[in-house]
Design a protein around this motif. Structure first.
Motif, PDB file in Angstrom:
ATOM      1  N   GLY A   8       0.778  -1.233   0.000  1.00  0.00           N
ATOM      2  CA  GLY A   8       0.000   0.000   0.000  1.00  0.00           C
ATOM      3  C   GLY A   8       0.806   1.278   0.000  1.00  0.00           C
ATOM      4  N   SER A  17      -4.392  10.997   2.173  1.00  0.00           N
ATOM      5  CA  SER A  17      -4.593   9.767   2.946  1.00  0.00           C
ATOM      6  C   SER A  17      -4.020   8.573   2.207  1.00  0.00           C
ATOM      7  CB  SER A  17      -6.094   9.540   3.196  1.00  0.00           C
ATOM      8  OG  SER A  17      -6.654  10.574   3.960  1.00  0.00           O
ATOM      9  N   ARG A  19      -3.772   4.002   2.857  1.00  0.00           N
ATOM     10  CA  ARG A  19      -4.019   2.858   3.720  1.00  0.00           C
ATOM     11  C   ARG A  19      -2.993   1.768   3.436  1.00  0.00           C
ATOM     12  NH1 ARG A  19      -9.284  -1.131   4.189  1.00  0.00           N
ATOM     13  NH2 ARG A  19      -8.329  -2.010   2.287  1.00  0.00           N
ATOM     14  N   SER A  21      -1.547  -2.068   4.287  1.00  0.00           N
ATOM     15  CA  SER A  21      -2.037  -3.381   4.723  1.00  0.00           C
ATOM     16  C   SER A  21      -0.875  -4.250   5.140  1.00  0.00           C
ATOM     17  CB  SER A  21      -2.786  -4.073   3.570  1.00  0.00           C
ATOM     18  OG  SER A  21      -3.880  -3.318   3.136  1.00  0.00           O
ATOM     19  N   PHE A  68      -3.752   8.580  12.411  1.00  0.00           N
ATOM     20  CA  PHE A  68      -3.635   7.191  11.959  1.00  0.00           C
ATOM     21  C   PHE A  68      -4.598   6.314  12.764  1.00  0.00           C
ATOM     22  CE2 PHE A  68       1.072   7.285  10.382  1.00  0.00           C
ATOM     23  CZ  PHE A  68       0.777   8.416   9.618  1.00  0.00           C
ATOM     24  N   THR A  69      -5.166   5.329  12.085  1.00  0.00           N
ATOM     25  CA  THR A  69      -6.093   4.418  12.746  1.00  0.00           C
ATOM     26  C   THR A  69      -5.811   2.984  12.316  1.00  0.00           C
ATOM     27  OG1 THR A  69      -7.824   6.108  12.738  1.00  0.00           O
ATOM     28  CG2 THR A  69      -8.505   3.854  13.173  1.00  0.00           C
ATOM     29  N   SER A  71      -6.972  -1.035  12.124  1.00  0.00           N
ATOM     30  CA  SER A  71      -8.098  -1.949  12.129  1.00  0.00           C
ATOM     31  C   SER A  71      -7.590  -3.315  11.686  1.00  0.00           C
ATOM     32  CB  SER A  71      -9.223  -1.466  11.213  1.00  0.00           C
ATOM     33  OG  SER A  71      -8.779  -1.383   9.876  1.00  0.00           O
ATOM     34  N   TYR A  80      -4.793  -3.230   8.976  1.00  0.00           N
ATOM     35  CA  TYR A  80      -4.752  -2.040   8.133  1.00  0.00           C
ATOM     36  C   TYR A  80      -4.316  -0.837   8.957  1.00  0.00           C
ATOM     37  CZ  TYR A  80      -7.674  -5.073   5.282  1.00  0.00           C
ATOM     38  OH  TYR A  80      -8.167  -6.144   4.573  1.00  0.00           O
ATOM     39  N   LEU A  81      -3.506   0.003   8.346  1.00  0.00           N
ATOM     40  CA  LEU A  81      -3.114   1.263   8.962  1.00  0.00           C
ATOM     41  C   LEU A  81      -3.631   2.381   8.063  1.00  0.00           C
ATOM     42  CD1 LEU A  81      -1.504   2.694  11.225  1.00  0.00           C
ATOM     43  CD2 LEU A  81       0.469   2.693   9.666  1.00  0.00           C
ATOM     44  N   GLN A  82      -4.708   3.006   8.496  1.00  0.00           N
ATOM     45  CA  GLN A  82      -5.286   4.133   7.762  1.00  0.00           C
ATOM     46  C   GLN A  82      -4.556   5.396   8.189  1.00  0.00           C
ATOM     47  OE1 GLN A  82      -7.752   4.240   5.319  1.00  0.00           O
ATOM     48  NE2 GLN A  82      -7.176   6.389   5.161  1.00  0.00           N
ATOM     49  N   MET A  83      -3.950   6.063   7.239  1.00  0.00           N
ATOM     50  CA  MET A  83      -3.167   7.261   7.530  1.00  0.00           C
ATOM     51  C   MET A  83      -3.819   8.452   6.880  1.00  0.00           C
ATOM     52  SD  MET A  83       0.688   5.722   7.123  1.00  0.00           S
ATOM     53  CE  MET A  83       0.591   5.588   5.345  1.00  0.00           C
ATOM     54  N   ASN A  84      -4.262   9.392   7.681  1.00  0.00           N
ATOM     55  CA  ASN A  84      -4.922  10.606   7.199  1.00  0.00           C
ATOM     56  C   ASN A  84      -4.088  11.820   7.546  1.00  0.00           C
ATOM     57  OD1 ASN A  84      -7.148   9.028   6.360  1.00  0.00           O
ATOM     58  ND2 ASN A  84      -8.127   9.242   8.356  1.00  0.00           N
TER      59      ASN A  84
END
Length: 122
Positions: A8, A17, A19, A21, A68-69, A71, A80-84
Motif C-alpha cells: 500500500g 490519505s 491505507r 495493509s 492514523f487508525t 483496524s 490495516y493502517l489508515q493514515m490521514n
C-alpha cells in the motif's frame, strides 16, 4: 513462523490519505500483536502503532494519534493502517511486525516484513 507482508505504500501529497495493509501468513495464532514501525533515511526505526489480534487493544505513537487508525480483519489475517492528514515527516519505509505483547519497542517483535515505502510530497 509468522511472516508479515506489507503493501500500500506510494507517493501521496501532504494532507492526503493512504491505507497500508499487512497480511500475516503462518501460525498467527501464536502471535498476539501486529505492530507498525517506520524508518526515515538516516533515522532509527520508530514505533507507529500496534494492535492486538484479539480484543480492542491498540497503541499509537503521539506523533500519529488522531491521524492514523488501526483496524484488522482476522479472517484475512490482515491489519490495516489508515493514515490521514499525512505530513512530510511521515515519509519513511513502513514495516509491520508480529510479537507476543503490545509494545512500542522493536525488541518485542520477532517477525518483520520487508517494508513498504511511503513518500509524502509538498
Amino acid at each position: 513462523q509468522v511472516q508479515p507482508v506489507e503493501s500500500g505504500g506510494e507517493l501521496v501529497q501532504a494532507g492526503g490519505s493512504l491505507r497500508l495493509s499487512c497480511t500475516a501468513s503462518g501460525r498467527t495464532c501464536s502471535r498476539k500483536v501486529m505492530g507498525w514501525f517506520r524508518q526515515a533515511p538516516g533515522k532509527e526505526r520508530e514505533f507507529v502503532a500496534a494492535i492486538g489480534w484479539i480484543g480492542s487493544s491498540t497503541n499509537y505513537a503521539d506523533s500519529v494519534k488522531g491521524r492514523f487508525t488501526l483496524s484488522r480483519d482476522n479472517a484475512k489475517n490482515t491489519v490495516y493502517l489508515q493514515m490521514n492528514k499525512l505530513k512530510l515527516e511521515d515519509t519513511a519505509v513502513y514495516y509491520c511486525a508480529t510479537g507476543p505483547v503490545l509494545s512500542a519497542s522493536t525488541s518485542h517483535y520477532d517477525s518483520w516484513g520487508q517494508g513498504t515505502q511511503v513518500i509524502v510530497s509538498s
